[in-house]
Design a protein around this motif. Structure first.
Motif, PDB file in Angstrom:
ATOM      1  N   ASP A 102     -94.933  49.180  20.333  1.00  0.00           N
ATOM      2  CA  ASP A 102     -94.156  50.194  21.043  1.00  0.00           C
ATOM      3  C   ASP A 102     -95.072  51.376  21.379  1.00  0.00           C
ATOM      4  O   ASP A 102     -95.583  52.044  20.476  1.00  0.00           O
ATOM      5  N   PRO A 103     -95.303  51.678  22.660  1.00  0.00           N
ATOM      6  CA  PRO A 103     -96.159  52.807  23.022  1.00  0.00           C
ATOM      7  C   PRO A 103     -95.704  54.124  22.403  1.00  0.00           C
ATOM      8  O   PRO A 103     -96.531  54.996  22.085  1.00  0.00           O
ATOM      9  N   GLU A 104     -94.397  54.273  22.199  1.00  0.00           N
ATOM     10  CA  GLU A 104     -93.893  55.516  21.632  1.00  0.00           C
ATOM     11  C   GLU A 104     -94.347  55.713  20.188  1.00  0.00           C
ATOM     12  O   GLU A 104     -94.487  56.844  19.721  1.00  0.00           O
ATOM     13  N   ILE A 154     -99.711  53.655  27.653  1.00  0.00           N
ATOM     14  CA  ILE A 154    -100.843  53.986  26.792  1.00  0.00           C
ATOM     15  C   ILE A 154    -101.955  54.635  27.609  1.00  0.00           C
ATOM     16  O   ILE A 154    -102.570  55.626  27.183  1.00  0.00           O
ATOM     17  N   LYS A 155    -102.222  54.101  28.792  1.00  0.00           N
ATOM     18  CA  LYS A 155    -103.274  54.667  29.632  1.00  0.00           C
ATOM     19  C   LYS A 155    -103.017  56.133  29.950  1.00  0.00           C
ATOM     20  O   LYS A 155    -103.955  56.930  30.079  1.00  0.00           O
ATOM     21  N   ASN A 156    -101.759  56.490  30.091  1.00  0.00           N
ATOM     22  CA  ASN A 156    -101.415  57.869  30.453  1.00  0.00           C
ATOM     23  C   ASN A 156    -101.002  58.719  29.254  1.00  0.00           C
ATOM     24  O   ASN A 156    -100.596  59.870  29.428  1.00  0.00           O
ATOM     25  N   MET A 157    -101.105  58.165  28.046  1.00  0.00           N
ATOM     26  CA  MET A 157    -100.601  58.858  26.860  1.00  0.00           C
ATOM     27  C   MET A 157    -101.296  60.200  26.631  1.00  0.00           C
ATOM     28  O   MET A 157    -100.644  61.222  26.365  1.00  0.00           O
ATOM     29  N   PHE A 158    -102.624  60.238  26.741  1.00  0.00           N
ATOM     30  CA  PHE A 158    -103.327  61.489  26.453  1.00  0.00           C
ATOM     31  C   PHE A 158    -103.169  62.503  27.579  1.00  0.00           C
ATOM     32  O   PHE A 158    -103.251  63.708  27.345  1.00  0.00           O
ATOM     33  N   LEU A 159    -102.938  62.018  28.795  1.00  0.00           N
ATOM     34  CA  LEU A 159    -102.614  62.940  29.886  1.00  0.00           C
ATOM     35  C   LEU A 159    -101.255  63.585  29.618  1.00  0.00           C
ATOM     36  O   LEU A 159    -101.062  64.790  29.860  1.00  0.00           O
ATOM     37  N   ARG A 160    -100.333  62.796  29.114  1.00  0.00           N
ATOM     38  CA  ARG A 160     -99.011  63.300  28.747  1.00  0.00           C
ATOM     39  C   ARG A 160     -99.114  64.315  27.609  1.00  0.00           C
ATOM     40  O   ARG A 160     -98.487  65.397  27.654  1.00  0.00           O
ATOM     41  N   ILE A 161     -99.929  63.992  26.609  1.00  0.00           N
ATOM     42  CA  ILE A 161    -100.100  64.888  25.466  1.00  0.00           C
ATOM     43  C   ILE A 161    -100.766  66.192  25.910  1.00  0.00           C
ATOM     44  O   ILE A 161    -100.372  67.285  25.477  1.00  0.00           O
TER      45      ILE A 161
END
Length: 375
Positions: free
Chosen positions: A189-191, A244-251
């Protein structure tokens, strides 16, 4: 015809089949030196970055010409995971280029590398281009000047396969650190991954009046703060990997501060460069996997992939299979905790089953001390 595989002068007592890549490559070069012809390999990456590698091979028509195939393929494999690239130029031999086109294809022996370098890392089809020696493009490696500023209120984090670490740092001094055991590879789960990272960052942030910047490291391939390939996220279904690819951009957007995430090998090289106040530094990170990084003489990180867990270092046909790529003799099987788990039984150390990798490693350390006392 296969490559000759010289034995090392000092034989590893727990790995008697080990046949170092360097010895095989040096032997090949000695054999071909007087009759060899130039072969130029070029790797094109995103942003117009380009790497070149020159070597010498047997000319077409020579009785040993086919031994070129294994020699060049192993070098290509290493370069792909050291430098990276979506397009491979082969200058000087159409036959070698044709061989590599078959091997690095959707149905070829190295389809793992074909898929990951193409679809996963650079998001375009991987291709092999045959050309003349003088048609291989010139090298272009600009690198990136990163970090070196410790002033202010900063957070540093590291994501490993066994644990995640975070520190709160004020003007270069760590005022809080924690290490939390986790098992990211078992979660699809990406979350889950997002929550774990955010929990670490918010915990560190709570120890300071403000946060000025965040820096992170992790095993895997990161391009512009986007994880393209990483063993931590192997459990994520392909149709959800964009999260996942965009997770750190989101963070970064949610934390509302500058954030950079790079390969842990590059972080090691950068930390070493800052520590000794010099450039031209090679950094090696040996943990749950293996990575390396390089800070050039201008103080720039090169933008290479540095995912040497997949780079071949043992050419023995009896070398262990790397668990993810399926290739033999790759770095992760020799320079990480995977090597510890692989060779511990040969040293008389029993590894518990049905426990986390962190607990396995802890058990190995404890039992190793007991073995050394007995010796």
């Amino acid at each position: 015809m296969s490559l000759q595989l010289p034995s090392p002068r000092v034989q590893p007592p727990l790995d008697e089949n080990f046949r170092p890549a360097i010895l095989a490559n040096q032997n090949f070069q000695r054999e071909v030196k007087s009759i060899g012809v130039r072969l130029v390999l070029g790797l094109e990456r995103s942003g117009g970055e380009f790497s070149r590698f020159e070597t010498v091979v047997y000319p077409e028509g020579h009785a040993d010409f086919e031994s070129n195939f294994q020699y060049v393929e192993r070098i290509v494999k290493f370069l792909l995971w050291q430098r990276g690239g979506h397009t491979l130029y082969v200058g000087g031999s159409n036959k070698i280029a044709e061989y590599l086109q078959k091997v690095y294809s959707a149905n070829g022996a190295k389809n793992f590398d074909y898929k990951f370098m193409g679809e996963q890392v650079y998001e375009k089809e991987f291709s092999v281009v045959a050309c003349k020696v003088d048609e291989v493009p010139a090298s272009r490696e600009t690198g990136k000047l990163l970090g070196r500023n410790l002033q202010g209120h900063r957070i540093g984090f590291d994501l490993g396969a066994s644990d995640r670490k975070v520190s709160a740092v004020v003007d270069g001094t760590a005022i809080y650190s924690e290490e939390v055991v986790w098992e990211p590879r078992k979660h699809n789960d990406p979350e889950y991954h997002y929550r774990e990272v955010m929990t670490a960052l918010k915990t560190a942030a709570s120890k300071m009046p403000r946060v000025d910047a965040i820096g992170g490291s992790s095993a895997g391939i990161y391009i512009d703060n986007r994880p393209m390939v990483a063993s931590l996220f192997r459990g994520i279904p392909q149709d959800q990997f964009s999260e996942i690819k965009n997770m750190f951009l989101r963070i970064r957007e949610e934390m509302n501060v500058p954030l950079e995430v790079i390969n842990d090998g590059d972080v090691t090289a950068l930390a070493g460069s800052m520590s000794i106040e010099d450039n031209g530094i090679l950094g090696i990170a040996l943990g749950s996997s293996e990575a390396a990084g390089y800070v050039n003489t201008e103080g720039h990180i090169m933008g290479w992939l540095n995912e040497l867990a997949f780079a071949p270092i043992d050419y023995s046909p009896n070398a262990p299979d790397e668990e993810w790529s399926g290739d033999k003799g790759c770095g992760a099987s020799y320079f990480s905790q995977q090597c510890v788990f692989r060779l511990a039984p040969k040293a008389g150390i029993e590894i518990p089953t049905d426990v986390t990798d962190a607990e396995k490693l802890k058990s190995c350390r404890k039992n190793w001390k007991l073995v050394m006392k007995e010796l």
